[in-house]
Design an enzyme around this catalytic site. Structure first.
Site, PDB file in Angstrom:
ATOM      1  NE  ARG A   1      -3.015   0.473  -0.806  1.00  0.00           N
ATOM      2  CZ  ARG A   1      -3.616   0.625  -2.073  1.00  0.00           C
ATOM      3  NH1 ARG A   1      -3.020   1.789  -2.770  1.00  0.00           N
ATOM      4  NH2 ARG A   1      -4.066  -0.097  -2.671  1.00  0.00           N
TER       5      ARG A   1
ATOM      6  CE  LYS B   1      -1.755  28.170  -3.359  1.00  0.00           C
ATOM      7  NZ  LYS B   1      -2.858  28.646  -4.326  1.00  0.00           N
TER       8      LYS B   1
ATOM      9  CE  LYS C   1       1.983  35.221  -2.635  1.00  0.00           C
ATOM     10  NZ  LYS C   1       1.134  33.574  -2.597  1.00  0.00           N
TER      11      LYS C   1
ATOM     12  CD  GLU D   1       0.440  38.561  -4.391  1.00  0.00           C
ATOM     13  OE1 GLU D   1       0.663  37.365  -4.404  1.00  0.00           O
ATOM     14  OE2 GLU D   1      -0.131  39.181  -3.789  1.00  0.00           O
TER      15      GLU D   1
ATOM     16  CG  ASP E   1      -2.574  37.385  -7.077  1.00  0.00           C
ATOM     17  OD1 ASP E   1      -2.485  36.186  -7.152  1.00  0.00           O
ATOM     18  OD2 ASP E   1      -3.323  37.969  -6.035  1.00  0.00           O
TER      19      ASP E   1
END
Length: 280
Positions: A100, A135, A167, A197, A218
Site C-alpha cells: 500500500r 501548495k 506577496k 506580487e 496575481d
C-alpha cells in the site's frame, strides 16, 4: 531519478512506520514465514508514470533481497487498460506489507506528472513555462516537485528559503513595495532573485522601478496581463498566477507571460490507478 535517495528515504520510512505500526497483523497470521512471491505492478488508468525508484525503495526497505525490475521509465505515457510498469519478487510477507505504501506514493506522483503534462501540452506553441507552487502535500514536497519535472513542468522555489517572494501581506507589513524590496536587497544574498506580487498596473510599475527580478501578476484578467507584459517589456520575468485551470491556461499563456504558476498541479491532481497483482 534526479533526486538523491537520501532525500526521499526519510519520507518512505515515515510512511511505512505510519502504516505498519506494531506490525502487519493480517500478513503475519496468514502467510508462513519464508514464503516467496512475485507480483506485477500495473498502471490501470492513462497518464504519465512517476515514482518507480520510490516504489522500489519501499520494497527494498522491508526486504533487502527483493528484486525490482522497472519495465518503463519515469516519464513514460501509458494509455487506458492494464499496463505492466514493474515486477517485484521476494519475501511474500514483505511484499504484502509494503504494497500500500509503494502504491500510494507511485499513484500520487504519477497523478501529479499526468496533470502537469496536460498543462504543458495546453500551452505548447507559446513561450510560457508551467511551474508549480508550495501548495504541496505536507511531507511529500520533494516527491511532488520531482513529479512535476517528470511531467515536463518546472519547479518554482522549493521552500521559503531559496527565493525572496514578496506577496501582498509582506507589502502591507513592510510599508509598501519599495520598502520591502529595499530591505530585501540589503539583506538577501546577492545570488538570490527577488520576486514581487502585483495585482494592479501601478504595482507592476513600482515593482519594475524597484528592480524586481520577477513580477507575479496575481489574478489579473487577460487585458491587464497583456498590458503588464508590455510595461515589463522583458526587463523582468512576468509570472501569471491565480485562477489558472485547464480552461483558461492557454489564453493566459497567449498574453506573452513567461511563467504560469499553478497550484492545481499538486493540490488537485487525482491519483493514477496503480495496483499490485501477485502471480498465481
Amino acid at each position: 531519478m534526479d533526486i538523491p535517495e537520501i532525500l526521499f528515504e526519510p519520507i518512505v520510512r515515515a510512511a511505512l512506520a505510519e502504516d505498519i505500526g506494531a506490525g502487519d497483523i493480517t500478513t503475519t497470521v496468514c502467510i508462513p514465514a519464508g514464503t516467496k512471491a512475485s507480483a506485477m505492478v500495473l498502471a490501470k488508468s492513462p497518464g504519465v508514470v512517476a515514482g518507480l525508484a520510490v516504489g522500489a525503495l519501499v520494497f527494498r526497505l522491508l526486504d533487502p533481497e527483493a528484486r525490482w525490475e522497472a519495465l518503463v521509465e519515469d516519464g513514460a505515457t501509458v494509455g487506458a487498460g492494464r499496463h505492466a510498469i514493474a515486477r517485484v519478487s521476494g519475501d511474500a510477507r514483505a511484499l504484502l506489507t509494503a504494497e500500500r505504501v509503494a502504491l500510494n506514493l507511485m499513484q500520487r506522483m504519477s497523478g501529479v506528472a499526468t496533470v502537469t503534462a496536460r498543462y504543458v501540452e495546453l500551452v505548447s506553441g507559446t513561450k510560457a513555462r508551467i511551474v508549480d507552487t508550495r501548495k504541496t502535500t505536507p511531507g511529500l514536497r520533494v516527491l511532488e516537485k520531482y513529479a512535476v519535472r517528470v511531467g515536463g513542468g518546472v519547479n518554482h522555489r522549493l521552500g521559503l528559503y531559496d527565493c525572496v517572494l514578496i506577496k501582498d501581506n509582506h507589502i502591507k507589513a513592510a510599508g509598501g513595495i519599495k520598502a520591502a524590496v529595499t530591505a530585501a536587497r540589503a539583506q538577501a544574498p546577492h545570488t538570490m532573485k527577488i520576486e514581487v506580487e502585483a495585482s494592479t498596473l501601478d504595482q507592476v510599475r513600482e515593482a519594475l522601478a524597484c528592480g524586481a527580478d520577477i513580477i507575479l501578476l496575481d489574478n489579473m484578467g487577460l487585458d491587464l496581463l497583456r498590458e503588464s507584459v508590455k510595461i515589463i517589456d522583458g526587463r523582468a520575468i512576468a509570472e501569471a498566477s491565480g485562477g489558472l485551470n485547464e480552461t483558461t491556461v492557454a489564453s493566459v499563456a497567449a498574453t506573452g507571460v513567461d511563467v504560469l504558476s499553478i497550484g492545481a498541479l499538486t493540490h488537485s491532481a487525482p491519483a493514477m490507478d496503480i495496483s499490485l497483482d501477485f502471480a498465481e
